[in-house]
Design an enzyme around this catalytic site. Structure first.
Site, mmCIF file in Angstrom:
data_model
loop_
_atom_site.group_PDB
_atom_site.id
_atom_site.type_symbol
_atom_site.label_atom_id
_atom_site.label_comp_id
_atom_site.label_asym_id
_atom_site.label_seq_id
_atom_site.Cartn_x
_atom_site.Cartn_y
_atom_site.Cartn_z
ATOM 1 N N PHE A 78 -23.844 -16.045 6.505
ATOM 2 C CA PHE A 78 -24.101 -14.719 6.493
ATOM 3 C C PHE A 78 -24.456 -14.048 5.307
ATOM 4 C CE2 PHE A 78 -21.410 -10.511 5.956
ATOM 5 C CZ PHE A 78 -21.922 -9.763 6.881
ATOM 6 N N ALA A 98 -26.532 -4.915 -4.674
ATOM 7 C CA ALA A 98 -25.678 -4.421 -3.496
ATOM 8 C C ALA A 98 -24.715 -5.408 -3.395
ATOM 9 C CB ALA A 98 -26.475 -4.087 -2.314
ATOM 10 N N SER A 136 -20.376 -4.730 -3.960
ATOM 11 C CA SER A 136 -19.402 -3.751 -3.501
ATOM 12 C C SER A 136 -19.862 -2.798 -2.692
ATOM 13 C CB SER A 136 -18.611 -3.287 -4.361
ATOM 14 O OG SER A 136 -17.791 -4.206 -5.220
ATOM 15 N N ILE A 175 -25.500 -16.632 -1.222
ATOM 16 C CA ILE A 175 -25.106 -16.555 0.266
ATOM 17 C C ILE A 175 -24.445 -18.081 0.443
ATOM 18 C CG2 ILE A 175 -25.783 -16.656 2.683
ATOM 19 C CD1 ILE A 175 -25.935 -14.111 0.944
ATOM 20 N N ARG A 177 -11.592 -11.728 7.157
ATOM 21 C CA ARG A 177 -10.869 -11.720 5.819
ATOM 22 C C ARG A 177 -9.351 -12.288 5.968
ATOM 23 N NH1 ARG A 177 -12.651 -5.890 4.858
ATOM 24 N NH2 ARG A 177 -14.157 -6.085 3.410
ATOM 25 N N ARG A 230 8.467 -35.122 -14.904
ATOM 26 C CA ARG A 230 8.107 -34.904 -16.289
ATOM 27 C C ARG A 230 9.545 -34.611 -17.172
ATOM 28 N NH1 ARG A 230 5.227 -35.942 -20.568
ATOM 29 N NH2 ARG A 230 5.183 -34.175 -22.152
ATOM 30 N N GLN A 288 15.915 -23.533 -16.349
ATOM 31 C CA GLN A 288 16.092 -22.521 -15.629
ATOM 32 C C GLN A 288 14.623 -21.671 -15.702
ATOM 33 O OE1 GLN A 288 18.678 -19.292 -16.241
ATOM 34 N NE2 GLN A 288 19.732 -19.652 -14.302
ATOM 35 N N GLY A 318 1.660 -27.890 -18.177
ATOM 36 C CA GLY A 318 1.472 -27.805 -19.625
ATOM 37 C C GLY A 318 -0.040 -28.491 -19.643
ATOM 38 N N GLU A 370 -15.918 -11.408 -0.059
ATOM 39 C CA GLU A 370 -15.573 -10.808 1.129
ATOM 40 C C GLU A 370 -14.927 -9.318 0.905
ATOM 41 O OE1 GLU A 370 -14.349 -12.646 4.690
ATOM 42 O OE2 GLU A 370 -15.423 -14.565 4.433
#
Ligand SMILES: Cc1cc2nc3c(=O)[nH]c(=O)nc-3n(C[C@H](O)[C@H](O)[C@H](O)COP(=O)(O)OP(=O)(O)OC[C@H]3O[C@@H](n4cnc5c(N)ncnc54)[C@H](O)[C@@H]3O)c2cc1C
Ligand SMILES: Cc1cc2nc3c(=O)[nH]c(=O)nc-3n(C[C@H](O)[C@H](O)[C@H](O)COP(=O)(O)OP(=O)(O)OC[C@H]3O[C@@H](n4cnc5c(N)ncnc54)[C@H](O)[C@@H]3O)c2cc1C
Lengths: 386, 263
Positions: free
Chosen positions: A122, A129, A131, A156, A242, A267, A278, A339, A363
């Site tokens: 597409f 051109a 947004s 494209i 989308r 680990r 935590q 890490g 998109e």
């Protein structure tokens, strides 16, 4: 969670998953490193009928819906976002024909797209051109029973690899965006060539190129819909596609999260697996919650879209916006949990992070998604107020 | 072209158990799969169909649960299947198996090419293919690692041998057994899975096949399993070199006599 998928949807998900895990996962690092277009995998996807799911039965497809495409996209993206966008862009290129094409155009182009024999692409974006799609400069001027195309499309996806291109060009510049039209251009048409392959941050196995048109003559029967309908066709196409990009983001996030979860249990630091800290647990909990929320949103929007509502721009944009934003967050956190190991190319996590970024850009950038959502909501509100 | 593939359902490799008393494989309640070699055979058959059009059919002998294996190959794109299923077929050795399969082919009637796997990973004799060819009085090409050309009435194949390969041409129909080097079997497709969902192969019984009842099942099996065990690994062998052919032949004869294989 059980999303009450139909039997066919489960088949689609499992078929895509099997290919993703058995064929894509083992080669994804190499595809990324070599920036190599994944033709072997495209052929596998084709043989498994996955290109058929977005095409109606009358044209050799399986007549499945947006949700089905999202399920396939999620599974493929869990293994490699680059392969996934190469797959999705064929649907993107096919949508204008599906939505506005003539019977002859459908008969001519859709069966080969459905079988995966040919890829589609597409072409809307240009250097000036992005947004602002109304800024397109490519022209398609009528000349007898042809249009003569001149101009350059930029970035494209599937450029050079696809056989069938749906291109938006100005047939009447004076009319502004009402002068834009959608045309089908076949690879090999004289005057149609490709720019160099772009070097990218992520989705590196996908091909991104310029489409260059120099006095390229296209027969008038390749006009999709009517002259002046090009901008509408482009917007409706993006509405349809989308959620698929949302699903790409979802798969990338899920893949990164699973990697981080597994790693955190293995680990050991300070004498304990890091998953016992935590701070790590809360990150994992937030990641999983965001992913599930994105999945619930995408599946519901896709299901809603499959009922063919008249206006779904707002919902479609929400699915892409939310999933891509959380994919970026989740993949960054996945690298953080791992890490220095997460930062190394030896592990797939940094690739997930690189691949996630594009889902916030193409998109329609996420700023543009927010514009679409807000303007749509304001319009609806005003409509009700009348 | 019509290509028929012989497919055997085998116990899932990790779960093979041998019955200590009878020395035969425990088959009851064990998870099953399609003999992996037969997937290579199916893939090769599908490629012939893609090239020449036609039909791929699968033939299997075994208990009713073989329908699961048949659904699996249907999901890969096989068009149809037949299951030879009868209590009387039970206990067959390779001779009775190949005879029964041959009767199945008589019932199928017309076909251009028969593919089978080199061995089944459970019985592992690699005898059924060649025996089947004998019963059908057809040429047999075994251990095929590459099909160079196939068209109606003709096949050219590369066989794998211990010390290299051979290129063999043959008329068709023929029986061809394949090794794992030949291809990479495809994964199931969506259309295949949808078809497999409700697929049930037509079954043929002993009566349907008009078999000689003395030649099927346990009754038709001259071999008896005395004991099953893991054999010692084979030694390296000895190559007799040096000297002309007459000298080598006499050395060889002496060796054979030494080993007491014959006097
Ligand atoms: C890898 C890749 C593949 C692509 N594939 C295709 C394809 O297959 N087909 C195709 O047609 N295009 C494709 N594109 C183009 C893509 O859709 C555009 O890059 C995208 O729409 C953004 O345009 P731009 O890059 O020119 O950014 P710009 O429009 O220049 O935007 C720059 C920044 O300004 C912001 N911005 C712009 N306007 C506004 C506004 N009104 N309000 C708030 N913020 C705003 C943007 O959000 C962004 O942050 C692809 C791009 C990439 C990178
Ligand atoms: C002495 C002896 C006694 C046996 N007794 C019993 C018994 O009591 N009960 C029992 O269940 N089994 C028994 N078996 C096992 C059974 O005979 C074999 O599994 C069967 O004959 C196939 O032989 P194989 O497994 O060696 O196949 P191979 O010859 O190694 O297989 C080669 C190819 O032949 C084809 N093929 C083989 N078998 C079939 C089939 N059934 N349908 C379709 N195609 C096929 C496939 O393409 C396969 O890849 C016995 C085997 C032996 C050797």
């Amino acid at each position: 969670m059980d999303y009450l998928l139909s039997e066919q949807q489960i088949f689609i998900r499992d078929t895509a998953r099997e290919i993703a895990q058995k064929k894509i996962l083992p080669v994804r690092a190499e595809l990324d490193e070599q920036e190599e277009f994944p033709w072997d995998i495209i052929k596998e996807l084709a043989a498994a009928d996955l290109f058929a799911i977005f095409v109606p039965e009358a044209y050799g497809g399986l007549d499945a819906g947006i949700l089905d495409v999202c399920l396939a996209m999620e599974e493929i993206s869990k293994a490699c976002g680059g392969v996934a966008v190469s797959y999705a862009s064929s649907a993107l290129g096919a949508f204008p024909i599906l939505l506005y094409g003539s019977e002859e155009q459908k008969q001519k182009y859709l069966p080969d797209i459905a079988s995966g024999k040919k890829l589609a692409a597409f072409g809307l974006t240009e250097a000036g051109a992005g947004s602002d799609a109304s800024g397109i400069q490519t022209t398609a001027l009528p000349d007898g029973d042809h249009y003569v195309l001149n101009g350059t499309k930029q970035w494209i996806t599937n450029g050079g690899e696809a056989e069938i291109y749906t291109v938006i060009a100005m047939t009447n510049k004076a009319r502004g965006i009402r002068g834009a039209s959608a045309l089908i251009v076949e690879k090999g048409t004289p005057g149609f060539s490709f720019g160099k392959k772009e070097k990218k941050l992520g989705i590196r196995s996908s091909s991104t190129r310029e489409l260059i048109f120099e006095d390229c003559r296209i027969p008038k029967e390749n006009l999709i819909g009517k002259e002046g309908q090009g901008f509408l066709a482009a917007m409706k196409t993006l509405d349809k596609s989308r959620p698929g990009i949302g699903a790409q983001a979802l798969g990338i996030a899920q893949g990164a999260y699973e990697e981080a979860l597994r790693y955190s249990r293995e680990r050991v630091q300070f004498g304990k697996p890091i998953s016992s800290f935590q701070a790590i647990q809360h990150m994992l909990a937030d990641m999983a919650t965001k992913i599930e929320a994105a999945r619930a949103l995408i599946y519901s929007v896709a299901r809603y879209m499959d009922t063919n509502p008249k206006d779904m721009s707002v919902e479609s944009a929400m699915a892409k916006l939310y999933a891509s934003d959380i994919a970026m967050e989740v993949t960054v956190d996945a690298v953080q949990i791992m890490g220095g190991y997460g930062y190394m190319r030896e592990y797939p996590t940094e690739k997930y992070m690189r691949d996630a970024k594009i889902t916030q850009i193409y998109e329609g950038t996420n700023q543009i998604q927010r514009n679409v959502i807000a303007l749509g909501l304001i319009k609806r509100s005003a409509g009700k107020g009348k | 072209m019509k290509i028929v593939v012989c497919v055997k359902q085998v116990p899932d490799t990790i779960n093979v158990r041998i019955n200590e008393k009878t020395g035969t494989m425990e088959r009851e309640g064990v998870p099953t799969m399609v003999n992996p070699y037969d997937l290579y055979a199916v893939e090769e058959a599908l490629r012939v169909k893609e090239q020449h059009g036609g039909e791929v059919m699968v033939l299997s002998m075994g208990p009713p649960q073989v329908q699961d294996a048949l659904r699996e190959v249907i999901s890969m794109g096989v068009d149809d299947a037949r299951l030879l299923c009868d209590r009387e077929f039970a206990g067959a050795d390779t001779l009775a198996t190949s005879y029964t399969l041959a009767r199945g082919f008589a019932r199928i009637g017309e076909y251009d090419l028969i593919y089978c796997g080199k061995p089944a990973i459970d019985g592992d004799t690699a005898q059924v293919g060649p025996e089947l060819a004998e019963h059908l009085n057809l040429p047999f090409i075994g251990f095929v690692r590459k099909i160079r050309e196939v068209r109606p009435g003709f096949i050219c194949a590369e066989r794998m041998t211990d010390d290299g390969g051979e290129v063999v041409e043959s008329s068709l129909p023929a029986v061809v057994s394949v090794v794992k080097e030949i291809n990479e079997p495809r994964l199931p497709s969506l259309r295949g899975k949808m078809k497999a969902k409700s697929f049930e192969a037509v079954t043929w019984s002993a009566a349907d096949l008009e078999v000689d009842r003395e030649r099927i099942g346990l009754k038709g099996s001259p071999t008896w399993v005395v004991r099953s065990f893991t054999p010692e690994p084979r030694g390296g062998g000895e190559i007799l070199a040096g000297g002309d052919s007459a000298e080598i032949a006499s050395k060889l004869a002496e060796k054979i006599r030494e080993l007491g294989v014959c006097s």
